[in-house]
Design a protein around this motif. Structure first.
Motif, PDB file in Angstrom:
ATOM      1  N   ARG A 139      47.059  38.729  34.790  1.00 25.03           N
ATOM      2  CA  ARG A 139      48.499  38.831  35.012  1.00 25.03           C
ATOM      3  C   ARG A 139      49.348  38.073  33.993  1.00 25.03           C
ATOM      4  NH1 ARG A 139      49.855  41.419  39.500  1.00 25.03           N
ATOM      5  NH2 ARG A 139      48.352  41.601  41.215  1.00 25.03           N
ATOM      6  N   GLU A 174      52.822  39.632  34.833  1.00 31.28           N
ATOM      7  CA  GLU A 174      52.779  40.872  35.611  1.00 31.28           C
ATOM      8  C   GLU A 174      53.085  40.586  37.077  1.00 31.28           C
ATOM      9  OE1 GLU A 174      49.581  44.364  36.821  1.00 31.28           O
ATOM     10  OE2 GLU A 174      49.227  43.107  35.038  1.00 31.28           O
ATOM     11  N   THR A 183      56.743  43.814  34.639  1.00 28.80           N
ATOM     12  CA  THR A 183      56.363  42.567  33.983  1.00 28.80           C
ATOM     13  C   THR A 183      57.606  41.771  33.647  1.00 28.80           C
ATOM     14  OG1 THR A 183      54.417  43.610  32.998  1.00 28.80           O
ATOM     15  CG2 THR A 183      55.167  41.566  31.998  1.00 28.80           C
TER      16      THR A 183
END
Length: 218
Positions: A139, A174, A183
């Motif tokens: 992420r 993210e 994002t």
């Protein structure tokens, strides 16, 4: 002597590179993104060579971006690059358009120092950016790079088209959304526009400051 045709060919080189990479990756996994960013910045007083004084009030900017993320998958499986590039490394290629605004404080010339309070400088920009990126986790991705482009700068009742450069870094985070992949972009931009005379007064417009944005990936 440098001919205009040779200058045009050099200017088209980055575009040709983008086209080649897009063609190479057309049949492979290539991620795309579009986004909107806003930022604040400072225009250091020393950047304008004392002919035009920058105000200490922070300026502001907005940018719209669109581009692609390329990784090792764009290269053939048997290629040397494919076997040596890590999946964590990607290159973000994007087109950026936007504007930045700052306030003026004063003007210095043969008549002495005069106030310019209430007057602004505005730059309308178009950039081609390259951001090498490294995925720290599923992420969080960090990026570092810059761009080259043009700036239409308006100030003191005059305007000029100038070469513009920018450098920057940041983190892409993210969000845990499944329907629309989104994002957050937290970054820093240093902006440099080549100097020019506006009503016979030399101005260097160089700014530095943080940005925040949201991007949709597809």
């Amino acid at each position: 002597m440098i001919r205009p045709t040779s200058l045009g060919a050099r200017a088209l080189t980055p575009i040709a590179l983008v086209v080649c990479l897009l063609a190479a990756g057309a049949a492979r996994a290539v991620e795309g993104h579009v986004g909107l960013q806003v930022g604040t910045h400072f225009w250091p007083a020393y950047s304008n060579r004392d002919q035009v004084e920058a105000d200490t009030t922070p300026g502001y900017s907005w940018m719209a971006v669109g581009g692609i993320d390329l990784g090792s998958e764009i290269f053939p499986e048997e290629s040397w690059l494919r076997t040596r590039l890590t999946p964590r490394l990607r290159v973000r290629m994007e087109i950026e358009v936007g504007q930045r605004f700052s306030d003026l404080h004063g003007v210095n010339d043969d008549l002495g120092q005069r106030t310019a309070d209430g007057k602004k400088i505005r730059a309308t920009n178009a950039f081609f950016n390259l951001w090498p990126a490294w995925a720290f986790s599923d992420r969080v991705t960090g990026y570092l790079g810059g761009g080259i482009g043009s700036a239409w700068i308006q100030t003191l009742g005059s305007d000029r088209m100038r070469l513009a450069l920018q450098g920057g870094a940041g983190f892409l985070i993210e969000l845990p959304t499944e329907a629309i992949p989104m994002t957050v972009d937290l970054g820093w931009r240093s902006y440099f526009a080549s100097s020019a005379e506006y009503r016979d007064r030399l101005v260097d417009y160089n700014t530095h400051g943080p940005t925040v944005g949201i991007q949709l990936t597809f």
